[in-house]
Design a protein around this motif. Structure first.
Motif, short mmCIF file in Angstrom:
data_model
loop_
_atom_site.label_atom_id
_atom_site.label_comp_id
_atom_site.label_asym_id
_atom_site.label_seq_id
_atom_site.Cartn_x
_atom_site.Cartn_y
_atom_site.Cartn_z
N ASP A 1 0.86 -1.18 -0.09
CA ASP A 1 0.01 -0.07 0.00
C ASP A 1 1.00 1.19 0.02
O ASP A 1 1.36 1.48 1.00
CB ASP A 1 -0.84 0.00 1.18
CG ASP A 1 -2.00 1.22 1.06
OD1 ASP A 1 -1.68 2.35 0.53
OD2 ASP A 1 -3.09 1.07 1.79
N HIS A 2 0.97 1.95 -1.08
CA HIS A 2 1.81 3.11 -1.07
C HIS A 2 1.41 4.11 -0.20
O HIS A 2 2.31 4.76 0.36
CB HIS A 2 1.82 3.49 -2.74
CG HIS A 2 2.34 2.82 -3.76
ND1 HIS A 2 3.89 2.56 -3.76
CD2 HIS A 2 2.02 2.25 -4.78
CE1 HIS A 2 4.17 1.65 -4.69
NE2 HIS A 2 3.05 1.40 -5.32
N VAL A 3 0.39 4.39 0.02
CA VAL A 3 0.03 5.43 0.96
C VAL A 3 0.38 5.21 2.37
O VAL A 3 1.04 5.92 3.00
CB VAL A 3 -1.50 5.75 0.91
CG1 VAL A 3 -1.95 6.75 1.80
CG2 VAL A 3 -1.95 6.10 -0.49
N TRP A 4 -0.06 4.10 2.75
CA TRP A 4 0.37 3.53 4.07
C TRP A 4 1.75 3.56 4.45
O TRP A 4 2.35 3.83 5.38
CB TRP A 4 -0.30 2.34 4.38
CG TRP A 4 0.04 1.81 5.74
CD1 TRP A 4 0.77 0.67 6.01
CD2 TRP A 4 -0.28 2.00 7.20
NE1 TRP A 4 0.79 0.47 7.24
CE2 TRP A 4 0.13 1.21 8.17
CE3 TRP A 4 -1.30 3.06 7.34
CZ2 TRP A 4 -0.04 1.39 9.24
CZ3 TRP A 4 -1.56 3.31 8.75
CH2 TRP A 4 -1.01 2.58 9.70
N GLU A 5 2.68 2.83 3.28
CA GLU A 5 4.08 2.76 3.68
C GLU A 5 4.73 3.86 3.28
O GLU A 5 5.93 4.26 3.71
CB GLU A 5 4.52 1.63 2.70
CG GLU A 5 3.88 0.18 3.17
CD GLU A 5 4.29 -0.98 2.21
OE1 GLU A 5 5.50 -0.75 1.34
OE2 GLU A 5 4.02 -2.06 2.35
N GLY A 6 4.30 4.66 2.34
CA GLY A 6 5.06 5.75 2.20
C GLY A 6 4.74 7.36 2.73
O GLY A 6 5.35 8.19 2.69
N VAL A 7 3.59 7.19 3.38
CA VAL A 7 3.09 8.24 4.06
C VAL A 7 3.14 8.01 5.65
O VAL A 7 3.59 8.91 6.46
CB VAL A 7 1.71 9.12 3.58
CG1 VAL A 7 1.33 10.35 4.36
CG2 VAL A 7 1.98 9.21 2.27
N TYR A 8 2.30 7.14 6.02
CA TYR A 8 1.95 7.03 7.43
C TYR A 8 3.14 6.24 8.28
O TYR A 8 3.36 6.71 9.29
CB TYR A 8 0.73 6.24 7.55
CG TYR A 8 -0.60 7.19 7.07
CD1 TYR A 8 -1.16 7.88 8.00
CD2 TYR A 8 -1.02 7.09 5.85
CE1 TYR A 8 -2.31 8.82 7.49
CE2 TYR A 8 -2.12 8.05 5.26
CZ TYR A 8 -2.69 8.85 6.29
OH TYR A 8 -3.71 9.51 5.95
N LEU A 9 3.75 5.29 7.49
CA LEU A 9 4.72 4.59 8.44
C LEU A 9 5.87 5.46 8.57
O LEU A 9 6.32 5.53 9.86
CB LEU A 9 5.14 3.31 7.48
CG LEU A 9 4.16 2.07 7.68
CD1 LEU A 9 4.72 0.82 6.91
CD2 LEU A 9 3.78 1.75 9.24
N PRO A 10 6.27 6.41 7.60
CA PRO A 10 7.40 7.54 7.94
C PRO A 10 6.92 8.41 9.42
O PRO A 10 7.72 8.66 10.13
CB PRO A 10 7.65 8.11 6.88
CG PRO A 10 7.35 7.03 5.64
CD PRO A 10 6.12 6.43 6.07
N ILE A 11 5.78 8.60 9.11
CA ILE A 11 5.18 9.53 10.07
C ILE A 11 5.27 8.71 11.61
O ILE A 11 5.67 9.45 12.73
CB ILE A 11 3.89 9.97 9.86
CG1 ILE A 11 3.84 10.91 8.66
CG2 ILE A 11 3.13 10.85 11.19
CD1 ILE A 11 2.50 11.47 8.20
N VAL A 12 4.79 7.56 11.49
CA VAL A 12 4.84 7.00 12.85
C VAL A 12 6.33 6.76 13.42
O VAL A 12 6.67 6.77 14.45
CB VAL A 12 4.28 5.42 12.78
CG1 VAL A 12 4.50 4.68 13.88
CG2 VAL A 12 2.86 5.44 12.35
N GLY A 13 7.16 6.49 12.38
CA GLY A 13 8.49 6.23 12.88
C GLY A 13 9.35 7.61 13.39
O GLY A 13 9.88 7.71 14.37
#
Length: 673
Positions: free
Chosen positions: A622-634
């Protein structure tokens, strides 16, 4: 008692029911009592809202009420006009049928005491959002609605995935509320008058209006499920009980649509033409990505949740068209586009609630929502299969059901785009129309997969083989929605004329009266351009199908013969030889998967003579989940870890930190002034 006071009283009684449910939730009669009360109160509010919409002949017919609660100098303002009456109709009808469904479904809940207190509170919260007439009351009701729905999402809290879904949902909901707060702050201006009437009367600079639109797309769009703010929806909606999933997907997302319409079409005044470009682009992308994700799913409830994202995209495309037409003074075309959006709001609440009810029935009968473990349910759950098929046809936008009419109206609005003066809109609208056509075709493929894999073929597991039909309450709720999906598609003119007061209040113009047209046809603009007759289409389908069945039985054999399906000469009785949800979606995955999902499949085939089985491995992202949200979580986790030492400072260091912060703030204030 006025209609506004009556609906507020129903909401107050729903809140009282929620409080009472907290005390009796563990008793044996609590399910019947609480859901029965919720059904009755929602039915009363629904009837009042329908009457208010029918009698809203002019924008001046709205009623207002101020209660001495909330902020001391502001109070709580409530207002009932055509727009709020329509959305109250959607909310309370959904609450009524969800309560009816829950009278049967709720008996299978493992922990009903975690659901009962929050269910009526959720319905009341949605109604209060729609009735609110000032920013404070709106935001308080919005947050109350979010918290009640969050409690329902984590009702099965022992499941780790449900806890994660609940955490993601509450974070996204809080973020959305913050952006709405900023939007209302900009609308209130330096005077700080938070009543909607003052915001509507004020002049807003183009920059302010643009910022408000952006904040609304984030705040309301995150609740509705617009891409890229959609990531919580396919996780949270399936986590809730099925009657709550129907409310969240079929109704709560429409409350978010209401918030967007109320601010952008009502409080902001005349829009700028480029508003339409932004909303159109986001809506078109949302529609296609939502249905592509749905096609890849094998979890029945997650698939339906992703399908909601697609339908929200369709609604926002219509709203974008309405904004573009309104900005250019094309009143009739704007009324057509807004009518299409509102019609699809109503239609989606019908067929998506029906489909989630059907998924809940399958889950009750089998304990499974993985389509790979179902199959053959049409023989064991025939009534559920028929009404679920109606929902699949309706959501696929096939005539004569209601989904076709609203999407057809949207395409009729797209065809008005050559009259727009801006080249950006002239080029974008046909492109978005192409995206809508693609989404409609993919939706049909998606729900062929859903119905075929779930209800047709042979049972893939013993659970599916032992399934039985569900209770009468659940079947009644699903049957009522199936009938309405057909009625709204066969008699769309009645619905269109009922929506006229809403378009008059927001656009200043309405579609031509449809119920006066002969043979119950609908003519959006002019008969020379296009028209549609749902009744004739329905009668033609009914006649042709009956004639075909008669001819087959008259000239063929009257004897019914049952035989196994043709197996290409390899009689293997294992149900695993059937098409699966994944194999059905494979051709579409190979076309779109590389770009959209970074899909990679690999087949490991052992050499001749090796008795190890062949293995198929599929990898998707999932590009949105892995490209946007996971970096924010990290990043948040990294910052929290680095700042963790602040809680172990000494008193002297804390005082020094406070003093330094105060100096920096005073310095910033001095530079600003």
């Amino acid at each position: 008692m006025t209609a506004l006071s009556a609906i507020l009283s129903c909401s107050a009684f729903l809140l009282a029911t929620a409080i009472f449910a907290a005390f009796i939730a563990r008793s044996k009669q609590a399910i019947k009592f609480i859901y029965g009360l919720s059904f009755g109160l929602s039915a009363i509010a629904f009837a009042i809202a329908v009457d208010a919409l029918a009698t809203a002949t002019s924008p001046d017919a709205a009623s207002s009420l101020v209660l001495p609660i909330g902020l001391p100098w502001l109070g709580s303002h409530f207002r009932l006009d055509a727009l709020s009456a329509f959305f109250l109709t959607v909310v309370n009808f959904g609450g009524m049928l969800s309560s009816l469904y829950a009278l049967g479904y709720g008996r299978h809940e493992h922990a009903p005491h975690r659901v009962l207190p929050f269910f009526p509170a959720f319905i009341a919260g949605m109604s209060l959002v729609i009735l609110a007439d000032d920013a404070f009351t709106f935001l308080m009701s919005w947050e109350f609605m979010s918290l009640a729905s969050w409690a329902l999402v984590i009702s099965h809290h022992r499941d780790t995935n449900n806890r994660k879904a609940g955490y993601l949902y509450i974070v996204m909901a809080s973020f959305g509320t913050l952006t709405l707060l900023l939007a209302f702050g900009l609308l209130a201006g330096p005077d700080g008058n938070y009543s909607f009437a003052s915001m509507q009367a004020a002049e807003h600079a183009p920059l302010t209006s643009g910022l408000v639109l952006a904040l609304l797309l984030v705040g309301a769009g995150s609740k509705a499920g617009l891409v890229p703010l959609h990531v919580w929806l396919p996780r949270a909606h399936p986590a809730a009980p099925s009657h709550v999933s129907a409310l969240m997907s079929g109704v709560m997302t429409k409350v978010a649509v209401y918030g967007f319409i109320r601010v952008v079409f009502d409080l902001l005044g005349t829009p700028t033409w480029w508003f339409g470009i932004v909303v159109l682009a986001i809506g078109g992308i949302t529609a296609v990505l939502g249905i592509l994700h749905a096609l890849m799913e094998s979890d029945l409830k997650r698939l339906l949740a992703y399908s909601t994202i697609e339908n929200i995209g369709v609604i926002f495309v219509s709203l974008g068209l309405a904004l573009a037409f309104k900005a250019n003074g094309m009143g009739l075309a704007a009324a057509l586009a807004l009518t299409a959006a509102l019609f699809h709001v109503l239609n989606h609440s019908f067929f998506k609630s029906l489909l989630f009810f059907g998924a809940g029935a399958v889950l009750t009968a089998t304990g499974e929502r993985d389509m790979e473990k179902l199959g053959g349910l049409i023989h064991r759950m025939p009534v559920t299969a028929v009404v679920f098929l109606v929902g699949c046809i309706a959501i696929s936008a096939l005539p004569p059901f209601n989904g076709f009419v609203s999407e057809w109206l949207t395409f009729q609005a797209v065809l008005q785009s050559p009259a727009l003066p801006q080249w950006g809109l002239k080029l974008l609208v046909p492109a978005v129309g192409g995206l809508l056509a693609l989404a409609a075709a993919l939706a049909a493929a998606c729900f062929v997969k859903v119905f075929g894999v779930t209800f047709l073929g042979r049972p893939r597991t013993g659970l599916a083989e032992r399934a039985t039909e569900v209770d009468g309450f659940s079947l009644s709720a699903m049957s009522a929605l199936a009938f309405l999906c057909l009625a709204a598609g066969v008699l769309p003119g009645i619905v269109i004329d009922s929506l006229a007061p809403v378009t008059l209040s927001l656009i200043g113009q309405r579609m031509p009266a449809q119920t006066d047209i002969p043979w119950l046809s609908i003519v959006p603009i002019a008969e020379a351009r296009s028209s549609y007759n749902g009744l004739l289409v329905f009668l033609f389908i009914l006649f042709s199908a009956s004639l075909t069945a008669y001819l087959v039985h008259r000239f063929g054999s009257r004897r019914i013969r049952r035989a196994p399906a043709w197996d290409c000469g390899f009689p293997i009785s294992d149900p695993a030889t059937q098409y699966t949800a994944s194999s059905f979606a494979q051709p579409i995955r190979r076309v779109f998967g590389t770009l959209i999902f970074r899909a990679r499949d690999r087949v490991t085939m052992p050499p001749p003579g090796d008795i190890r089985p062949a293995r198929f491995t599929l990898e998707m992202h999932d590009h949105v989940w892995e490209g946007v949200y996971l970096p924010i979580v990290g990043a948040v986790g990294f910052a929290a870890e680095k700042l963790n030492y602040l809680q172990f400072l000494t008193i002297r260091r804390y005082l020094s930190l406070v003093f330094l912060t105060l100096v920096l703030l005073l310095l910033a204030l001095a530079l600003w002034s």
